[in-house]
Motif scaffolding. Structure first.
Motif, PDB file in Angstrom:
ATOM      1  N   LEU A  75      -4.020  -3.980   1.561  1.00 34.83           N
ATOM      2  CA  LEU A  75      -2.813  -4.542   0.954  1.00 34.83           C
ATOM      3  C   LEU A  75      -2.520  -3.914  -0.404  1.00 34.83           C
ATOM      4  N   HIS A  99       4.497  -4.127   3.236  1.00 36.17           N
ATOM      5  CA  HIS A  99       3.113  -4.007   3.714  1.00 36.17           C
ATOM      6  C   HIS A  99       3.091  -3.669   5.198  1.00 36.17           C
ATOM      7  N   GLN A 103       2.231   1.702   4.854  1.00 37.41           N
ATOM      8  CA  GLN A 103       1.629   1.400   3.562  1.00 37.41           C
ATOM      9  C   GLN A 103       0.170   0.948   3.677  1.00 37.41           C
ATOM     10  N   THR A 104      -0.207   0.408   4.819  1.00 36.49           N
ATOM     11  CA  THR A 104      -1.514  -0.242   4.935  1.00 36.49           C
ATOM     12  C   THR A 104      -2.549   0.568   5.718  1.00 36.49           C
TER      13      THR A 104
END
Length: 238
Positions: A75, A99, A103-104
């Protein structure tokens, strides 16, 4: 199946964290390490829910049962605050938009690559709610040898179940419950059909069912049964 006192060391609901924050592949992780001898070629990837790695749940307890456990901060230091949903003004959809997989997922891949360089050869995973999505994703690629998910969300039903059946070689444990709009009884029945031929328990598939529990139970006060099921599944398959 009966359990003796030494089979599974139970989950604690209070106490001081025993693990520590480490940077693995330049990614912040909470690492629970067994205190005695353990197989250093095996590790459990812990995919937390939206509250992130600093809300300590069962990471240390898996370590106490002999599994080095790495909770990954996918995160990016921006978890949901533990009181966010009670505030009445938290925009969860906006948080989710920041998220997504792009991005994760990179943090997970960085940690796996670094652990392999350290000598880890076999991975299990345990994912909770939001984290179950990543348990499925890494299993699709057969990064993991065994998968545990508890009250999963963000899964496409039945598509992701069918994809798992087609692509993954990892035995699967699903911890399910009575009241769960994200993985309701209809989805549970489809999982049994796809993985178990209509059966709830097979050699490589188990769906534990916790009567009367609600979504989120495996990281709350009702987590004892889900935790024991996960440990036994790891002991058998990892």
């Amino acid at each position: 199946m009966s359990l003796c006192s030494d089979c599974v060391k139970g989950v604690r609901h209070e106490g001081t964290p025993e693990g520590k924050i480490e940077f693995i592949g330049d990614v912040r992780c909470y690492v629970g390490t067994p205190s005695g001898e353990y197989n250093k070629e095996k590790a459990v990837l812990f995919f937390p829910d939206v509250f992130g790695i600093d809300l300590i749940n069962s990471q240390d307890d898996f370590a106490r049962n002999g599994f080095k456990t790495i909770a990954i901060d996918y995160l990016n230091g921006d978890p949901v605050a533990d009181d966010a949903f009670s505030s009445g003004n938290f925009d969860f959809l906006a948080w989710l938009a920041k998220h997504g997989n792009d991005q994760t997922r990179p943090n997970i891949d960085k940690v796996v690559a670094a652990l392999k360089e350290q000598g880890v050869k076999e991975f299990g995973s345990t994912g909770y709610c939001f984290g179950a999505r990543y348990g499925f994703d890494v299993a699709f690629e057969n990064i993991t040898k065994v998968t545990v998910v508890s009250h999963p969300s963000l899964l496409e039903i039945p598509e992701d179940l069918e994809k798992y059946k087609k692509l993954s070689r990892a035995p699967l444990l699903i911890n399910s419950c009575t009241f769960d709009i994200r993985f309701p009884k209809e989805a549970q029945a489809q999982a049994d059909k796809i993985f178990g031929g209509g059966e709830q328990f097979t050699e490589t598939y188990r769906r534990e069912y916790f009567e009367g529990c609600s979504h989120g139970f495996a990281v709350k006060a009702g987590k004892e049964g889900a935790f024991k099921a996960a440990v036994l599944f790891f002991k058998k398959h990892l």
